[in-house]
Design a protein around this motif. Sequence first.
Motif, PDB file in Angstrom:
ATOM      1  N   SER A 168      30.458  48.574   0.717  1.00  0.00           N
ATOM      2  CA  SER A 168      29.714  48.879  -0.513  1.00  0.00           C
ATOM      3  C   SER A 168      30.249  48.123  -1.723  1.00  0.00           C
ATOM      4  N   ASP A 169      31.535  47.860  -1.719  1.00  0.00           N
ATOM      5  CA  ASP A 169      32.148  47.221  -2.897  1.00  0.00           C
ATOM      6  C   ASP A 169      33.431  46.507  -2.466  1.00  0.00           C
ATOM      7  N   PRO A 170      33.327  45.320  -1.857  1.00  0.00           N
ATOM      8  CA  PRO A 170      34.512  44.620  -1.358  1.00  0.00           C
ATOM      9  C   PRO A 170      35.498  44.320  -2.485  1.00  0.00           C
ATOM     10  N   PRO A 171      36.805  44.413  -2.200  1.00  0.00           N
ATOM     11  CA  PRO A 171      37.800  44.124  -3.233  1.00  0.00           C
ATOM     12  C   PRO A 171      37.832  42.636  -3.560  1.00  0.00           C
ATOM     13  N   PRO A 172      38.296  42.268  -4.754  1.00  0.00           N
ATOM     14  CA  PRO A 172      38.460  40.849  -5.084  1.00  0.00           C
ATOM     15  C   PRO A 172      39.376  40.163  -4.077  1.00  0.00           C
ATOM     16  N   LEU A 173      39.056  38.903  -3.812  1.00  0.00           N
ATOM     17  CA  LEU A 173      39.758  38.114  -2.802  1.00  0.00           C
ATOM     18  C   LEU A 173      40.016  36.731  -3.377  1.00  0.00           C
ATOM     19  N   SER A 174      41.227  36.205  -3.203  1.00  0.00           N
ATOM     20  CA  SER A 174      41.457  34.841  -3.670  1.00  0.00           C
ATOM     21  C   SER A 174      42.406  34.100  -2.742  1.00  0.00           C
ATOM     22  N   SER A 175      42.412  32.757  -2.863  1.00  0.00           N
ATOM     23  CA  SER A 175      43.227  31.902  -1.997  1.00  0.00           C
ATOM     24  C   SER A 175      44.260  31.127  -2.813  1.00  0.00           C
ATOM     25  N   THR A 176      45.523  31.452  -2.601  1.00  0.00           N
ATOM     26  CA  THR A 176      46.603  30.697  -3.227  1.00  0.00           C
ATOM     27  C   THR A 176      46.654  29.271  -2.682  1.00  0.00           C
ATOM     28  N   LYS A 177      46.190  29.079  -1.438  1.00  0.00           N
ATOM     29  CA  LYS A 177      46.206  27.743  -0.821  1.00  0.00           C
ATOM     30  C   LYS A 177      45.329  26.755  -1.588  1.00  0.00           C
ATOM     31  N   SER A 178      44.405  27.246  -2.389  1.00  0.00           N
ATOM     32  CA  SER A 178      43.557  26.354  -3.171  1.00  0.00           C
ATOM     33  C   SER A 178      44.353  25.616  -4.247  1.00  0.00           C
ATOM     34  N   MET A 179      45.600  26.056  -4.483  1.00  0.00           N
ATOM     35  CA  MET A 179      46.454  25.425  -5.490  1.00  0.00           C
ATOM     36  C   MET A 179      47.696  24.773  -4.910  1.00  0.00           C
ATOM     37  N   ILE A 180      48.176  25.290  -3.762  1.00  0.00           N
ATOM     38  CA  ILE A 180      49.446  24.785  -3.226  1.00  0.00           C
ATOM     39  C   ILE A 180      49.314  24.213  -1.815  1.00  0.00           C
ATOM     40  N   GLY A 181      48.120  24.278  -1.237  1.00  0.00           N
ATOM     41  CA  GLY A 181      47.934  23.823   0.133  1.00  0.00           C
ATOM     42  C   GLY A 181      48.394  24.857   1.140  1.00  0.00           C
ATOM     43  N   HIS A 182      48.221  24.519   2.401  1.00  0.00           N
ATOM     44  CA  HIS A 182      48.586  25.424   3.495  1.00  0.00           C
ATOM     45  C   HIS A 182      50.023  25.137   3.908  1.00  0.00           C
ATOM     46  N   THR A 183      50.901  26.059   3.600  1.00  0.00           N
ATOM     47  CA  THR A 183      52.332  25.875   3.883  1.00  0.00           C
ATOM     48  C   THR A 183      52.728  26.363   5.275  1.00  0.00           C
ATOM     49  N   LEU A 184      51.753  26.540   6.159  1.00  0.00           N
ATOM     50  CA  LEU A 184      51.970  26.857   7.574  1.00  0.00           C
ATOM     51  C   LEU A 184      52.836  28.107   7.750  1.00  0.00           C
ATOM     52  N   GLY A 185      54.000  27.991   8.406  1.00  0.00           N
ATOM     53  CA  GLY A 185      54.811  29.172   8.675  1.00  0.00           C
ATOM     54  C   GLY A 185      55.331  29.860   7.433  1.00  0.00           C
ATOM     55  N   ALA A 186      55.352  29.157   6.304  1.00  0.00           N
ATOM     56  CA  ALA A 186      55.801  29.759   5.043  1.00  0.00           C
ATOM     57  C   ALA A 186      54.694  30.538   4.350  1.00  0.00           C
ATOM     58  N   ALA A 187      53.430  30.275   4.726  1.00  0.00           N
ATOM     59  CA  ALA A 187      52.292  30.769   3.950  1.00  0.00           C
ATOM     60  C   ALA A 187      52.308  32.279   3.755  1.00  0.00           C
ATOM     61  N   GLY A 188      52.554  33.040   4.805  1.00  0.00           N
ATOM     62  CA  GLY A 188      52.527  34.493   4.699  1.00  0.00           C
ATOM     63  C   GLY A 188      53.548  35.020   3.721  1.00  0.00           C
ATOM     64  N   ALA A 189      54.722  34.362   3.648  1.00  0.00           N
ATOM     65  CA  ALA A 189      55.767  34.799   2.718  1.00  0.00           C
ATOM     66  C   ALA A 189      55.485  34.317   1.301  1.00  0.00           C
ATOM     67  N   VAL A 190      55.064  33.060   1.162  1.00  0.00           N
ATOM     68  CA  VAL A 190      54.718  32.516  -0.151  1.00  0.00           C
ATOM     69  C   VAL A 190      53.621  33.359  -0.796  1.00  0.00           C
ATOM     70  N   GLU A 191      52.627  33.727  -0.015  1.00  0.00           N
ATOM     71  CA  GLU A 191      51.508  34.487  -0.553  1.00  0.00           C
ATOM     72  C   GLU A 191      51.878  35.956  -0.772  1.00  0.00           C
ATOM     73  N   ALA A 192      52.822  36.477   0.009  1.00  0.00           N
ATOM     74  CA  ALA A 192      53.316  37.829  -0.251  1.00  0.00           C
ATOM     75  C   ALA A 192      54.053  37.864  -1.587  1.00  0.00           C
ATOM     76  N   VAL A 193      54.853  36.837  -1.870  1.00  0.00           N
ATOM     77  CA  VAL A 193      55.529  36.755  -3.172  1.00  0.00           C
ATOM     78  C   VAL A 193      54.492  36.710  -4.292  1.00  0.00           C
TER      79      VAL A 193
END
Length: 800
Positions: free
Chosen positions: A319-344
């Motif tokens: 009914s009302d999806p939460p806002p969603l955004s991609s940090t990769k749009s600014m820093i690229g896909h950091t592969l194995g680091a991505a989950g931690a970088v984006e958690a920070v």
Amino acid sequence: MIASDVAVTGVGLLAAVGLDAQRSWAAIAAGSSGISRVTSVDADGFISQLAGELPGGSDWKAAVPRRAGRGRVDRCHAMALDATEEAVAGARLAAADYAPERVGISFGTSLGGARSGEAFHRQWLEEGLRRADASLLRQYPLHSVADYIAEQFGYTGARTVQSNACAAGAVAIAYGVELIESGHADVVIAGGVDPLAYFSFGGFSCLEALDPLHCAPYTRSSGLNLGEGAGVVVLERLALAQARGIPVLAVVRGYGLSADAHHPTAPDPTGRGALRAMRAALDMGGLSPDDVDYVNGHGTGTPANDSTETRAIAQLRPSDPPPLSSTKSMIGHTLGAAGAVEAVTAVLALRDSVFPPTVVPPDAMDAPHGLDIVPAAGRTGALSAALSNSFAFGGNNASLLLTRDDPAARGESSASTERPVVITGTAAIAADAKDSADVRALLRAWKPAYGTQRVTLEGYGDFPVAEIPEKHLTRGVNPQMLRRIDNLGRRAAVVVADLLRERKLSRDEASRTGLIFATGTGPLSTVEAFQRELIQTGSGNTRLFPNTVMNAAGGHVALLNRLQGPTATICAGGTSGISALHFATRLIQRGAADRMMVLSADEAPVAMLAAHARIDGFLSRERCLPFRNSGKVFGGAGVAVLLEAAATAPQEKTMGWIEGFGMTGDASGPGRLEASSDGWSRSFRSALVDAGVAACDVDVVVSAACGRAAIDDTETTAVRDAGLSSAVLSAPKEIFGDAGASSALLGVAHALWMSEETDDGALDRKARASPGRSLPRRAIVSSYEVGGSYQSVVVRSRDA
């Protein structure tokens, strides 16, 4: 399900937009992109030359000076040190009263020291093996990242490395939570790191996944830009953090892991796997979808990933999806680091009540499903709970639930006590033994399972290997799937098929079964073959690349058997098997799964022998003779152990129990092992305390002795110092060689099988024992890894 109560008290961040958390976060919140032409990798022959490279590019230098050790430092390790230093300083750990042995390390990485490995490989191909600089390999294994951090800071607690490809950083944080909540650490340095590398450019280019333009997640979705970086969080118990007066940046309330079991590389287009991971994280934290204020998305920019994730978000709260955004749009896909970088990034978003944006190029389309992707620039707003998503090759999904330190955001857990766990199945394949019956027969006769295969190395002669013949790697595997599965994956598939012949699962049971995959070095033969072709021709092989990720074998097994429960991959050398047992046990105890398959697979390719041949006496010329300094024999194996909640497991299938774990380390540093036995003996003592038993209650020690005096003598001293000298000492590497992570799981199976022997004299043939000694009912299984990691587990048989 039991909720988490672990605080984030420090963060460190290096990315394309800044070399610390403050500068990176300011740029991300403003929607500033750091994606530009790469300078640290020669990418001219690939589809794209754009990447999220650290400021300074090829000239980047670490800010934190090396504190200990010697030799060169890989770019990956230097990045990890900078991010860890910032996180530790922010958490004011130096002023806290935490003992070094109570500080654990859980890192995620996909590439690790790949740049050092590539340099060695080029020298080998161009100048020959004898001229190649073997010191480059000290920081090549993935686990060396955690070993380096331990060495630099003197942390001697539990240590492991997760490698679920692009979900590794998120899984590392999840496992950090479990190390704390299981009592094996008071503080955990958790995060992820990956550098840009020729290997990853070649791999994603051959898959045509790179975008020659600036990536545009959720809009144009025409490909990804690679990135590099490191994200680190300091985790500690919320109550302890509050007691010492440190500001709590966020709380990890829950996490969710799942497997798509759909395709080796493509996500399930329905989004069901991603949705299960998000719902599991919310269930653990006692929150509902209505409580989610923001989702930091996986958002790679590839069509398949973006469409899957946006569909899953739309289903999470239709009914009302939460806002969603991609940090990769600014820093690229950091592969194995991505989950931690984006958690920070999500932690800092919660701290400042700022929704991070998605960069949207002028030619981009509107986001699907009417989703709010926070376009162009960040905005302020009420933000109390956030999900951080990471989805990886092999259909491995991870979602972290992060909240502000607000009692109103804590929710309620649906359970408060841990559930007992039992072992209901084991299977093994190793060396020349084609199935579990062969493995048991060779252990019973105490007869070496190798001797027919030898490998010749240029300039060094030939050496025996205890590898699995290819003819043994087809039984029980769908022939149509074989062409997709590499050598490592086949042994994983074969051994699971062996186990499931004895413990059959219904389709419904399989769909709710999780899988933790452990491997010492991963698909090294596939990695070497892909990189060799890439170096020699400048073009990557699309058939090989999907199997170069550490979690590929586990993904194949999940797909073959429709296992869709929680999944993770641990690649921490010889201790990986016991870490996997611990993670799986915790998931069942917490209520995240009723059943977990713990699986290991390892191989002994030429590349592994080449890395060790120059060390005098390291490799045996004939036999592995533990305690007699014969030298090592490397072997191949696959082992599967099935764990189930005692309340739901068939009683007649119960083989035994996992009673306790000991996970410790020292500050040896990458590629080295201290002569002191302190770290190893602490592992034994910790396992006994965790199991609630005394040393005199242990009948047998299943040793990690491998034929190298420096290792075997240290372990023997540790056994004595832990008070275990009266126990029988068994060393199964004499029979199967050293098979990395599989050796410890094979030791668990060995311990359970020994308790079922009908011939009391059989134990005397396979161990240092006195005649007439009764068969063992409780064993402690030992493992180690060069770099200073030691893990052990107490196993009790059904008849104890």
